[in-house]
Design an enzyme around this catalytic site. Structure first.
Site, short mmCIF file in Angstrom:
data_model
loop_
_atom_site.label_atom_id
_atom_site.label_comp_id
_atom_site.label_asym_id
_atom_site.label_seq_id
_atom_site.Cartn_x
_atom_site.Cartn_y
_atom_site.Cartn_z
N GLU A 151 3.78 -4.85 2.11
CA GLU A 151 3.35 -3.91 1.06
C GLU A 151 2.36 -2.88 1.60
O GLU A 151 2.42 -1.70 1.26
CB GLU A 151 2.72 -4.68 -0.10
CG GLU A 151 2.39 -3.83 -1.32
CD GLU A 151 0.96 -3.29 -1.34
OE1 GLU A 151 0.64 -2.50 -2.23
OE2 GLU A 151 0.17 -3.67 -0.45
N ASP A 209 -1.40 -8.24 -8.75
CA ASP A 209 -2.07 -7.70 -7.56
C ASP A 209 -3.55 -7.48 -7.86
O ASP A 209 -3.94 -7.23 -9.01
CB ASP A 209 -1.41 -6.38 -7.16
CG ASP A 209 -1.55 -6.09 -5.67
OD1 ASP A 209 -2.32 -6.79 -4.99
OD2 ASP A 209 -0.88 -5.16 -5.19
#
Length: 403
Positions: free
Chosen positions: A200, A247
């Protein structure tokens, strides 16, 4: 994680129907019976779920492989009914000097035993497991070791209840015929996936090419991988009913906006669960995080007015429904060395685990199937100590410019 945009980003309308009926309210008794997140799993040095992830885990490194093995061992030993898979890709990065870096996405699924894969609609719970390559030695506790451990806890918390539910459906003849016909019982073809994405983080600076390596590869692969001809879902991507991405979680006093109108219904369910768990005294962070985490923006203009680039982007662009659970503002430890285990607010970490497990139980319709454990979970029995650093306080929506 990456830049914030107002909704000028080109987004396709959802290609798949919004599954707003995929929900069963949970009783107070069921919420109390859900397994309690404990130090055994979440201690930063010895916790079975969290501590193995609190290491540098840049893609292609030994730390990344150790964390992958941790995931694989967890499901193999604790959740053997889950099917695990990986999806591999390679790419050059701005710092790799032309070398191909490996990226490995890991996912575990649990589907009704009578259902063919192409007929199952899943709640996909997602976090990225890689850590940023700079500064050297960066841990990324909120970003995103904690979300990974939270999802592992959620899977374990509902597993036995899910087995009981499906056996009950089989005995009562509610299991369907394996071809997507649930005899009127829509949850006969409802499953769950835990997805840990690699790559990511940007290696140099966030661009469309230097970010989301694993997510971009997986979304493309799933879109181009068809199910069998008679399946109700045409490809692997269309098996996702909701892509729930966690997240930057683990600092105290987070504020979570609702980012997308088409999944505001799911946001509302999570907000309601948070409120109920607080009222029932099952949250530990009542002292460190006294205000609700989920909130309605003050004005219509604020509501759904922003987007944060993250692993959902390649899926969202292909029409997948997304619920993005990420704080705004970001935690103050974002992308600095202090994003480590010592700076986590542990009551908040455990509350995220409990809330996520409750959301998963509601989605899977587990009311009446969660049996009491010993001792019965009661978050109010533990006092939360204000000893760690946390998120920037306040309800404002002024964010940093990149994740």
């Amino acid at each position: 994680m990456a830049p914030l945009f107002h909704l000028l980003f080109p987004i396709l309308l959802p290609l798949f129907p919004t599954l707003t009926t995929a929900w069963t309210d949970l009783s107070d008794e069921t919420l109390a019976r859900l397994p309690n997140p404990s130090d055994t799993d979440f201690d930063i040095t010895t916790g079975a779920l969290l501590s193995p992830i609190l290491i540098p885990r840049v893609p292609g490194t030994e730390g990344s492989l150790k964390v992958l093995n941790h995931f694989q061992n967890f499901f193999a030993t604790k959740l053997p009914y889950w099917k695990t898979s990986t999806q591999n890709s390679t790419a050059t990065t701005p710092t790799s000097n032309g070398a191909e870096i490996p990226f490995v996405n890991f996912y575990a699924t649990r589907d009704p035993p009578w259902a063919g894969e192409g007929n199952v609609g899943r709640l996909v719970l997602v976090a990225h497991y890689d850590s940023k390559s700079t500064p050297e030695g960066f841990i990324g506790a909120t970003d995103s070791a904690v979300p990974c451990a939270v999802l592992m806890h959620a899977a374990q918390a509902v597993d036995e209840a899910l087995t009981r539910k499906w056996e009950n459906m089989r005995v009562k003849g509610l299991a369907g015929d394996g071809l997507g016909d649930g005899d009127g019982h829509e949850d006969a073809y409802r499953g769950v996936m835990i997805l840990f994405l690699d790559g990511e983080e940007a290696f140099h600076s966030w661009t469309n090419e230097d970010s989301l390596y694993g997510a971009r590869s997986l979304a493309n692969t799933w879109e181009s991988t068809p199910h069998t001809a008679l399946s109700q879902r045409k490809n692997h991507l269309s098996s996702i009913d909701l892509f729930l991405l966690l997240d930057l979680l683990g600092s105290k006093s987070p504020t979570i906006p609702s980012y997308f109108p088409t999944t505001h219904w799911a946001y509302t369910h999570m907000a309601t669960l948070e409120s109920r768990l607080r009222q029932l005294n099952h949250f530990l962070s009542h002292k460190t995080s006294p205000n609700p985490w989920f909130f309605e923006p003050a004005t219509k203009e604020e509501k759904h007015s922003m987007m944060i680039q993250d692993d959902h982007i390649p899926f969202l662009a292909r029409g997948v429904e997304v619920l993005h659970v990420i704080p705004a503002p970001f935690p103050r430890v974002w992308h600095v060395m202090e994003d480590d285990g010592e700076h986590l607010d542990m009551p908040t970490v455990k509350d995220w685990a409990r809330l996520t497990a409750a959301f998963l139980a509601g989605w899977l319709g587990l009311e009446g199937f969660v049996e009491a454990s010993l001792p019965v979970a009661n978050g109010g029995a533990e006092e939360a100590e204000d000893v760690t650093s946390g998120a920037v306080r306040g309800r404002g929506l002024r964010l940093k410019t990149e994740l």
